[in-house]
Design an enzyme around this catalytic site. Structure first.
Site, mmCIF file in Angstrom:
data_model
loop_
_atom_site.group_PDB
_atom_site.id
_atom_site.type_symbol
_atom_site.label_atom_id
_atom_site.label_comp_id
_atom_site.label_asym_id
_atom_site.label_seq_id
_atom_site.Cartn_x
_atom_site.Cartn_y
_atom_site.Cartn_z
ATOM 1 N N GLU A 197 32.796 53.580 27.162
ATOM 2 C CA GLU A 197 32.940 53.466 26.028
ATOM 3 C C GLU A 197 31.022 53.028 26.211
ATOM 4 O OE1 GLU A 197 34.097 50.094 26.897
ATOM 5 O OE2 GLU A 197 34.816 51.899 27.470
ATOM 6 N N ARG A 227 28.606 52.569 28.176
ATOM 7 C CA ARG A 227 27.537 53.291 28.070
ATOM 8 C C ARG A 227 26.452 53.970 26.835
ATOM 9 N NH1 ARG A 227 28.910 56.814 33.202
ATOM 10 N NH2 ARG A 227 30.315 54.933 33.148
ATOM 11 N N ASP A 270 39.077 46.274 25.853
ATOM 12 C CA ASP A 270 39.126 47.483 25.524
ATOM 13 C C ASP A 270 40.394 48.349 26.252
ATOM 14 O OD1 ASP A 270 38.031 50.035 26.521
ATOM 15 O OD2 ASP A 270 37.051 49.981 28.091
ATOM 16 N N LYS A 296 26.180 44.438 26.215
ATOM 17 C CA LYS A 296 27.560 45.054 26.477
ATOM 18 C C LYS A 296 28.438 44.237 24.947
ATOM 19 C CE LYS A 296 31.180 47.299 28.724
ATOM 20 N NZ LYS A 296 31.726 48.244 29.354
ATOM 21 N N LYS A 301 43.982 52.660 29.449
ATOM 22 C CA LYS A 301 44.146 52.183 30.747
ATOM 23 C C LYS A 301 45.662 51.964 31.086
ATOM 24 C CE LYS A 301 39.983 49.638 30.293
ATOM 25 N NZ LYS A 301 38.643 50.090 31.463
#
Length: 461
Positions: free
Chosen positions: A312, A314, A233, A228, A240
């Site tokens: 995201e 996965r 993120d 990954k 977040k």
């Protein structure tokens, strides 16, 4: 930074490893001045206790490090690595009666303790150096340390300097060092090449999303590593909190770890064919961001309902795993900083993993125990499959309720691996929250040494 052993020299300072129950016997074997000095300095041989002994002229004559008792050693990985930071800068050679396994751990821990992340302030001195102890495979340990240093450097670099484009550049540099091939599918080319979920997750960022592929080796069994590569993120539109976003430069820790493992494999010239797939994106916010309740169609053809844009990782892994599965390798491994649920379950120090075959899981566990790289198997629990099935699409990227978050994520990924019998997924943390022996605060690899140790048996190398 080069993490290597010092050249052998007669001038090396002896470093005695002294277990607690062997302290008196060791002192009895030393000259009187050493015994007096040890008593005066309270050297009790407790784990990590360091004693430096001067010569009659005041120069460093010898050193000793306490090895404690079995119970203390069981609670501390790389216990002898504590000595590396505590000793004066010099070259040392290990002395004392250590098992082969203990020598390996001591030597590797020493190398890893010399790691410094110096991109922004200078590396500083790596400290005390060690001659490779007798009986250890120095080249192998140096390759492992080099791979781990590469992983740490990638994770520690902030997203401003380690976005998807910079990660691709780092991979190309790595490939150039070992004669590997690299290709990348970038931006809207992802749609043409049928990687729609990688594109959807990364399309809102200024640095274009991409799928990076590294190929090395032309004979032997096949190993595919998928990591990954979410270089930062924000959580996307399901943004977040500031506190949760603070460490998100490490959200490419899965990519960093498989790349460090790939470097070690190539440096050791293992007789296999290696393929590394890195979906590299930044999960950002703009008018182009994918939305909650969107339904994406994956490379595999499975549809996915987006119930949280912060789940995201996965999604990008799914498209990469689908590609890997189209040419089934002998062994497929994915690594990702995927879920907070994994951290709640086992904490930051243990890498939970999932395996499709008992023999694969057994080999990984055995490898982990041998090389001080703790892992823990979690189950692909079939009754939880319905939790990832939303009703209006084939899959749900963020099941409601919060239960079994790591397991449901692993089940989600397994839906994209249908042709490869041997598949293992690691849900790692990739970060050392507080300094520990051989592991400074910051980015850290997890599971890579366990995998490397298991490879010969799994692939009959």
């Amino acid at each position: 930074m080069s993490l290597t052993f010092a050249p052998a020299t007669d001038a090396a300072i002896p470093l005695y490893v002294v277990p607690a129950d062997g302290r008196d016997a060791w002192l009895d074997s030393q000259p009187e001045r050493v015994r007096i000095w040890a008593e005066a300095n309270g050297f009790d041989a407790s784990l990590g206790k360091v004693l430096t002994v001067p010569s009659e002229t005041g120069a460093l004559a010898l050193a000793a490090v306490g090895y404690g008792d079995a119970a203390a050693r069981a609670r501390t990985r790389f216990a002898l690595a504590r000595a590396q930071a505590a000793l004066p800068e010099a070259t040392y050679r290990l002395a004392g009666d250590l098992t082969a396994e203990d020598r390996d751990e001591a030597a590797l821990g020493w190398l890893l303790s010399r790691y410094r992340f110096g991109r922004y302030k200078g590396e500083g001195s790596p400290g005390a150096a060690l001659i490779a102890p007798d009986g250890v495979d120095a080249a192998r340990l140096e390759a492992i340390a080099a791979g781990e240093a590469f992983t740490r450097d990638l994770i520690n670099t902030p997203a401003a300097d380690m976005g998807p484009d910079a990660l691709e550049e780092a991979i190309r540099d790595l490939a150039g060092d070992f004669g590997a091939e690299v290709q990348a599918i970038v931006g809207d080319e992802l749609l043409d090449a049928n990687f729609p979920m990688i594109h959807a997750v990364g399309r809102a960022a200024s640095a274009q999303p991409r799928l990076i592929e590294l190929l090395w080796g032309d004979s032997g069994p096949t190993l595919t590593l998928v990591g990954k590569g979410v270089c930062f993120d924000t959580g996307g539109l399901n943004i977040k909190s500031g506190a949760s976003m603070g460490l998100m430069k490490k959200d490419m820790g899965g990519a960093a770890t498989v790349l460090g493992l790939a470097q070690t494999i190539m440096q050791l010239k293992l007789p296999l064919q290696l393929r590394v797939l890195i979906p590299a994106v930044e999960n950002a916010i703009s008018g182009a961001a994918f939305r909650p309740q969107d339904i994406l169609t994956s490379r595999k053809g499975l549809t996915v309902e987006i119930n949280n844009t912060d789940a995201e990782g996965r999604l990008v892994l799914a498209d990469a795993l689908a590609l890997a599965d189209e040419a089934p390798p002998d062994l497929l491994i994915s690594m990702a900083t995927l879920t907070g649920a994994a951290r709640v379950a086992v904490g930051p120090d243990i890498a939970p993993f999932y395996a499709t075959e008992p023999a694969l899981a057994d080999a990984i566990r055995a490898g982990a125990e041998t090389v001080a790289d703790p892992v823990w198997q979690l189950p692909y629990h079939a009754p939880y499959e319905e939790m990832i099935e939303p009703g209006i699409a084939d899959l749900d990227n963020a099941p409601k309720g919060g239960f079994a978050g790591s397991i449901t994520a692993a089940l989600f990924l397994r839906r994209f691996v249908t042709e490869t019998p041997r598949y293992a997924h690691f849900d790692i943390y990739g970060w050392q929250p507080a300094p520990a022996p051989a592991r400074p605060k910051g980015g850290v690899g997890q599971g890579a040494r366990a995998i490397l140790q298991a490879l010969p048996g799994l692939l009959e190398l």
